[in-house]
Design a protein around this motif. Structure first.
Motif, PDB file in Angstrom:
ATOM      1  N   TYR A 157       0.844  -1.111   0.196  1.00  0.00           N
ATOM      2  CA  TYR A 157      -0.107   0.035  -0.074  1.00  0.00           C
ATOM      3  C   TYR A 157       0.881   1.335  -0.018  1.00  0.00           C
ATOM      4  O   TYR A 157       1.654   1.358   0.952  1.00  0.00           O
ATOM      5  CB  TYR A 157      -0.748   0.102   1.235  1.00  0.00           C
ATOM      6  CG  TYR A 157      -2.047  -1.129   1.027  1.00  0.00           C
ATOM      7  CD1 TYR A 157      -1.794  -2.221   1.167  1.00  0.00           C
ATOM      8  CD2 TYR A 157      -3.480  -0.638   1.285  1.00  0.00           C
ATOM      9  CE1 TYR A 157      -2.992  -3.222   1.207  1.00  0.00           C
ATOM     10  CE2 TYR A 157      -4.458  -1.296   1.247  1.00  0.00           C
ATOM     11  CZ  TYR A 157      -4.269  -2.909   1.047  1.00  0.00           C
ATOM     12  OH  TYR A 157      -5.171  -3.873   1.077  1.00  0.00           O
ATOM     13  N   THR A 158       1.097   2.109  -1.075  1.00  0.00           N
ATOM     14  CA  THR A 158       1.621   3.012  -1.338  1.00  0.00           C
ATOM     15  C   THR A 158       1.004   4.429  -1.217  1.00  0.00           C
ATOM     16  O   THR A 158      -0.137   4.290  -1.580  1.00  0.00           O
ATOM     17  CB  THR A 158       2.772   2.861  -2.337  1.00  0.00           C
ATOM     18  OG1 THR A 158       1.893   3.032  -3.435  1.00  0.00           O
ATOM     19  CG2 THR A 158       3.396   1.766  -2.383  1.00  0.00           C
ATOM     20  N   SER A 159       1.555   5.523  -1.098  1.00  0.00           N
ATOM     21  CA  SER A 159       0.993   6.754  -1.412  1.00  0.00           C
ATOM     22  C   SER A 159       0.832   6.955  -2.617  1.00  0.00           C
ATOM     23  O   SER A 159       1.436   6.606  -3.571  1.00  0.00           O
ATOM     24  CB  SER A 159       1.799   7.799  -0.550  1.00  0.00           C
ATOM     25  OG  SER A 159       3.179   7.918  -1.095  1.00  0.00           O
ATOM     26  N   GLU A 160      -0.117   8.078  -2.818  1.00  0.00           N
ATOM     27  CA  GLU A 160      -0.552   8.349  -4.438  1.00  0.00           C
ATOM     28  C   GLU A 160       0.957   8.715  -5.116  1.00  0.00           C
ATOM     29  O   GLU A 160       1.108   8.614  -6.433  1.00  0.00           O
ATOM     30  CB  GLU A 160      -1.649   9.387  -4.489  1.00  0.00           C
ATOM     31  CG  GLU A 160      -2.130   9.688  -5.653  1.00  0.00           C
ATOM     32  CD  GLU A 160      -3.305   8.404  -5.854  1.00  0.00           C
ATOM     33  OE1 GLU A 160      -2.996   7.543  -6.870  1.00  0.00           O
ATOM     34  OE2 GLU A 160      -4.247   8.286  -4.826  1.00  0.00           O
ATOM     35  N   ASP A 171      -1.244  -1.887 -10.227  1.00  0.00           N
ATOM     36  CA  ASP A 171      -2.358  -1.826  -9.108  1.00  0.00           C
ATOM     37  C   ASP A 171      -3.359  -3.077  -9.181  1.00  0.00           C
ATOM     38  O   ASP A 171      -3.453  -3.807 -10.282  1.00  0.00           O
ATOM     39  CB  ASP A 171      -3.408  -0.547  -9.691  1.00  0.00           C
ATOM     40  CG  ASP A 171      -2.560   0.718  -9.504  1.00  0.00           C
ATOM     41  OD1 ASP A 171      -2.482   0.914  -8.202  1.00  0.00           O
ATOM     42  OD2 ASP A 171      -2.516   1.615 -10.565  1.00  0.00           O
ATOM     43  N   THR A 172      -3.783  -3.426  -8.121  1.00  0.00           N
ATOM     44  CA  THR A 172      -4.509  -4.475  -7.824  1.00  0.00           C
ATOM     45  C   THR A 172      -5.727  -4.369  -6.973  1.00  0.00           C
ATOM     46  O   THR A 172      -5.667  -3.498  -6.189  1.00  0.00           O
ATOM     47  CB  THR A 172      -3.246  -5.711  -7.211  1.00  0.00           C
ATOM     48  OG1 THR A 172      -4.251  -6.873  -7.327  1.00  0.00           O
ATOM     49  CG2 THR A 172      -2.750  -5.231  -6.088  1.00  0.00           C
TER      50      THR A 172
ATOM     51  N   PRO B 171      -9.174   2.845  -2.908  1.00  0.00           N
ATOM     52  CA  PRO B 171      -8.130   3.046  -1.769  1.00  0.00           C
ATOM     53  C   PRO B 171      -8.115   4.424  -1.486  1.00  0.00           C
ATOM     54  O   PRO B 171      -8.231   5.279  -2.023  1.00  0.00           O
ATOM     55  CB  PRO B 171      -6.835   2.582  -2.700  1.00  0.00           C
ATOM     56  CG  PRO B 171      -7.288   2.317  -4.239  1.00  0.00           C
ATOM     57  CD  PRO B 171      -8.922   2.631  -3.863  1.00  0.00           C
ATOM     58  N   ASN B 173      -6.294   7.530  -0.604  1.00  0.00           N
ATOM     59  CA  ASN B 173      -5.279   8.267  -1.201  1.00  0.00           C
ATOM     60  C   ASN B 173      -4.004   7.334  -1.305  1.00  0.00           C
ATOM     61  O   ASN B 173      -2.795   7.682  -0.986  1.00  0.00           O
ATOM     62  CB  ASN B 173      -4.892   9.346  -0.342  1.00  0.00           C
ATOM     63  CG  ASN B 173      -4.486   8.981   0.977  1.00  0.00           C
ATOM     64  OD1 ASN B 173      -4.911   8.132   1.776  1.00  0.00           O
ATOM     65  ND2 ASN B 173      -3.405   9.914   1.566  1.00  0.00           N
ATOM     66  N   ARG B 174      -4.321   6.262  -1.561  1.00  0.00           N
ATOM     67  CA  ARG B 174      -3.076   5.464  -1.512  1.00  0.00           C
ATOM     68  C   ARG B 174      -3.471   4.246  -2.768  1.00  0.00           C
ATOM     69  O   ARG B 174      -4.521   4.040  -3.279  1.00  0.00           O
ATOM     70  CB  ARG B 174      -2.869   4.390  -0.340  1.00  0.00           C
ATOM     71  CG  ARG B 174      -4.018   3.824   0.113  1.00  0.00           C
ATOM     72  CD  ARG B 174      -3.787   2.795   1.349  1.00  0.00           C
ATOM     73  NE  ARG B 174      -3.158   3.351   2.441  1.00  0.00           N
ATOM     74  CZ  ARG B 174      -3.626   2.573   3.682  1.00  0.00           C
ATOM     75  NH1 ARG B 174      -3.782   1.632   3.809  1.00  0.00           N
ATOM     76  NH2 ARG B 174      -3.100   3.303   4.642  1.00  0.00           N
ATOM     77  N   ARG B 175      -2.363   3.514  -2.992  1.00  0.00           N
ATOM     78  CA  ARG B 175      -2.386   2.764  -4.121  1.00  0.00           C
ATOM     79  C   ARG B 175      -2.022   1.223  -3.603  1.00  0.00           C
ATOM     80  O   ARG B 175      -1.175   1.165  -2.750  1.00  0.00           O
ATOM     81  CB  ARG B 175      -1.571   2.829  -5.503  1.00  0.00           C
ATOM     82  CG  ARG B 175      -1.801   4.364  -5.818  1.00  0.00           C
ATOM     83  CD  ARG B 175      -0.731   4.765  -7.092  1.00  0.00           C
ATOM     84  NE  ARG B 175      -0.819   3.845  -8.186  1.00  0.00           N
ATOM     85  CZ  ARG B 175      -0.136   3.873  -9.161  1.00  0.00           C
ATOM     86  NH1 ARG B 175       0.717   4.954  -9.160  1.00  0.00           N
ATOM     87  NH2 ARG B 175      -0.241   3.068 -10.349  1.00  0.00           N
ATOM     88  N   LEU B 177      -0.540  -2.120  -4.864  1.00  0.00           N
ATOM     89  CA  LEU B 177       0.207  -2.332  -5.925  1.00  0.00           C
ATOM     90  C   LEU B 177       0.796  -3.773  -5.458  1.00  0.00           C
ATOM     91  O   LEU B 177       0.889  -4.420  -4.364  1.00  0.00           O
ATOM     92  CB  LEU B 177       1.676  -1.610  -5.814  1.00  0.00           C
ATOM     93  CG  LEU B 177       1.065  -0.405  -6.060  1.00  0.00           C
ATOM     94  CD1 LEU B 177       2.639   0.724  -5.899  1.00  0.00           C
ATOM     95  CD2 LEU B 177       1.054  -0.029  -7.411  1.00  0.00           C
TER      96      LEU B 177
END
Lengths: 207, 560
Positions: A157-160, A171-172, B171, B173-175, B177
């Motif tokens: 989970y990463t920031s935008e 993306d998943t 999500p 403000n997040r992705r 991956l």
């Protein structure tokens, strides 16, 4: 990764802390894969780490795969753009998520007011990590027995704004377990002077 | 490393602060705050008082202004609120309710109060004040602070965030991956691990302890090293054959493929006795009781009689249809067990040698032993059966008379090759089964009762009783390749010599003195083990017999 040269300094720098955390993920992922039987026990061998024996895969393909993922995670950790790592265990046949091992990554805020806090000794950090790993091992006692072939997937989970290698990460779906059918157990946490890692496992339970 | 790591509670509070975009929503939230406040007690009074103003204030302030003041966060906040709303519908309300009620209202009160007092206040200060319940007395601030802190772990719990993401599918403000490749499948051979599973029971048997070559003898020390090793090149590695025999004249006969050899234990000299006919091999050897003659079983079904002294073949007794894998002598009767399951008695003195036929095995006969008094004959077969025959039947009757087994035992679950009569208690018979069985049964042949059973770690290939001790020796195949000595009748293990040979130990024979056991195995070695001692008392009592018996040991020593 973690070298013995400067054990006391490691935890207080961002880079050192990042390496510590990345390394922790490596061993935690290996432990989970072994304990939950995602890969056959034959594939693992024992390694002394954190003052205890940890089972680490010796399957080259899997080793490289984890290595590639952790390398990227390491980069993200350095930029602070990853907030959560999830190791999902998925049924091979039905593709339903059986378990989600969640590791929340928080940046530790420097304590306001009374100046820089004294560096946390490495031994203490190691003891905390050891406790998490032990807890992962002990979860076998309450987690439902998985008797079908499974695969795993690691989600970040990463920031935008995170810098993402476009062709490698995609993306998943969150691979979540339906709220009504899941149970959660919070595990211990550990912290360096920079990061704080909180672990949790959610598993499918339809009692 | 942006604002993100800060506690979500702050985010939440900020988002609530932005809500007054729509007055109706605000009033609703106010209602919530009202609901929540009574539980908090009287300390809330100021906030309650400000509530009416809140509605006014929010109406009076232009929504546009608000939006512009912090555009991005408000957008974010909308998402969040939407999410929380969805979650509530989703049914995990309980915890969320607790969280919202406990600390959402105060910031609202704060925002409501603040615009009145100081509209122009800068964002950061408002933020910091939002975190705390400003409407409370300053004295209570510390307590409020603690409250917030105690709440934080809950709101930051991974489960909460995970569920947020899960429930909304959006999500925050997040992705999320994932690595583009799927994790590799296990490289280790599934077939191999299956095989391991199959073999595991072999190691899981009782007695298959991880300790190896350990002598657990409490009473005496038994050497775990062979006293002597002879090379036996070309010896056939076949479980069903019987290629070793030690005569009372202290000669050891061994068959190496098509040749038979005699090794003189007293001199160490080796003589080649003879060879099997062209194109076949020797499948069994056995010395006559007096040691003058050697019976040789041939792979093609003949039984040969050799004079040991002159090294000449005396006669060939044909008739069996397949390999003769075991032989046993009783006076002038040589009994032979055949691959087709029949046992024949050959009278070696007469021309029409076949004087009896015993039919009782469906599989190959692989163990055959006469009792020393010739009363009973025991046989074991590849059909997992142990038969005991009355010795007189074949002997007395006319040529071709057929015998019937005195009794038949089907307790073994694998081929019975190991058969041995107890020398000091004639009614005792020991039989041992193959790989799937690995059990030794002790029978009372008079009554036919099974007296004892012993499960061993692996295949039992032969059994030897000690003539002087209440013990017996068993030899074993894969995986232990061991020699074991068990006491009788306690069936306790006296000693186990692990990995006595490099491959399965197939044959054993006891020296005439009863002290040394010779074992043969597929690793082309014959090994001599001094496992028992000749009792000294006996030596003194009747010197003649004892001296002739003890000759083996003394001579072996002299060779060395």
């Amino acid at each position: 990764m973690a070298t013995k040269q400067a054990p006391t300094r490691q935890a207080i720098t961002l880079k050192g802390s990042t390496n510590l955390v990345t390394e922790f993920f490596k061993y935690a992922a290996n432990t989970i894969l072994f304990q939950r039987g995602v890969y056959p026990a034959d594939d693992f061998h024992m390694v002394k780490k954190y003052g205890q024996t940890v089972l680490v895969t010796q399957d080259l393909a899997l080793e490289n795969y984890l290595e590639k993922i952790l390398k990227q995670v390491n980069k993200w950790l350095l930029t602070g753009s990853v907030t959560q790592l999830v190791l999902a265990i998925i049924s091979k046949d039905s593709r339903t998520t059986m378990e989600r091992w969640v590791f929340d990554i928080n940046l530790v805020e420097p304590a306001a007011g009374d100046g820089p806090a004294p560096a946390k000794p490495e031994t203490e950090i190691q003891a905390e990590i050891r406790n998490i790993l032990k807890q992962i091992v002990s979860t076998v006692t309450f987690l439902p027995v998985i008797d079908e072939p499974t695969v795993f997937n690691i989600l970040a989970y990463t920031s935008e704004s995170a810098d993402i290698p476009a062709d490698e990460w995609v993306d998943t779906d969150p691979l979540a377990i339906e709220a009504g059918k899941s149970q959660q157990v919070k595990l211990r946490s550990f912290s360096t002077d920079v990061h704080r890692i909180e672990a949790m496992v959610a598993y499918r339970y339809e009692g | 490393m942006a604002f993100q790591p800060k506690t979500p509670s702050r985010h939440r509070s900020r988002s609530e602060a932005k809500t007054p975009l729509t007055p109706s929503l605000v009033s609703q939230l106010n209602a919530i705050s009202f609901n929540g406040s009574p539980t908090k007690g009287g300390g809330r009074a100021p906030s309650d008082l400000t509530n009416p103003f809140l509605a006014n204030a929010s109406r009076s302030t232009s929504p546009i202004k608000r939006a512009t003041s912090s555009a991005i966060p408000s957008h974010e906040s909308f998402q969040k609120q939407a999410n929380t709303g969805v979650i509530r519908k989703g049914g995990i309300e309980s915890r969320l309710d607790v969280i919202t009620r406990d600390y959402v209202p105060p910031p609202q009160a704060a925002t409501a109060a603040k615009p009145e007092v100081k509209r122009s206040r800068s964002q950061p200060t408002r933020d910091t004040r939002d975190r705390f319940i400003t409407s409370r007395d300053t004295v209570d601030d510390v307590a409020a602070n603690l409250d917030m802190m105690s709440l934080n772990p809950q709101s930051t719990s991974p489960g909460h965030t995970a569920r947020l993401a899960a429930a909304t599918g959006v999500p925050l403000n997040r992705r999320i991956l994932a690595y583009h490749e799927a994790p590799p499948p296990s490289a280790s051979d599934s077939l191999l691990s299956q095989q391991r599973e199959l073999v595991r029971p072999l190691y899981g048997r009782p007695g298959a302890l991880p300790t190896s070559t350990s002598t657990s003898s409490k009473t005496r020390k038994i050497s775990t090293q062979p006293e002597r090793v002879l090379d036996a090149p070309g010896i056939v590695d076949d479980f069903y054959l019987n290629l070793l025999s030690w005569s009372c004249q202290n000669l050891l006969a061994v068959a190496l493929a098509e040749s038979s050899y005699v090794w003189r234990a007293d001199s160490g000299e080796v003589v080649q006795l003879g060879e099997a006919p062209e194109g076949t091999y020797i499948s069994a050897v056995d010395f006559a009781n007096d040691g003058n003659f050697l019976g040789v079983g041939i792979g093609s079904g003949e039984v040969e009689l050799w004079d040991v002294e002159t090294q000449k073949k005396l006669r060939t007794m044909a008739g069996h249809s397949s390999q003769v894998a075991c032989l046993s002598w009783n006076q002038h009767i040589l009994s032979s067990g055949c691959g087709d399951g029949s046992i024949w008695h050959h009278d070696v003195r007469v021309a029409r040698h076949k004087v009896g036929e015993l039919l009782g095995h469906q599989g190959e006969v692989c163990g055959l032993k006469w009792r020393t008094d010739g009363e009973l004959l025991a046989s074991g077969g590849n059909d997992n059966v142990v038969n005991v025959w009355d010795g007189r039947v074949g002997d007395v009757g006319a040529a071709g008379s057929r015998g019937v087994a005195k009794w038949t035992k089907r307790n073994h679950t694998a081929a019975v090759k190991a058969i041995a009569w107890c020398p000091w208690q004639p009614s005792l018979l020991a039989s041992g089964g193959g790989t799937n069985d690995a059990t030794v049964h002790i029978w009372n042949t008079t009554t036919g009762a099974r007296l004892h059973s012993l499960t061993t770690p692996s295949q039992v290939t032969s059994i030897q009783w000690s003539p002087h001790r209440k013990e017996f020796l068993t030899t074993h195949g894969y995986p232990t390749n061991a020699l074991m000595i068990h006491s009788y009748p306690s069936m306790e293990r006296v000693v186990e010599i692990r990995d006595a040979h490099d491959s399965r130990v197939l044959w054993s024979t006891l020296s005439p003195a009863g002290d040394v056991v010779c074992t043969g195995a597929g690793d082309e070695n014959l090994k001599f083990w001094r496992v028992w001692e000749v009792p000294k008392v006996k030596k003194g009592k009747d010197g003649k017999e004892a001296s002739s018996r003890s000759s083996t040991s003394s001579n072996i020593l002299s060779i060395r």
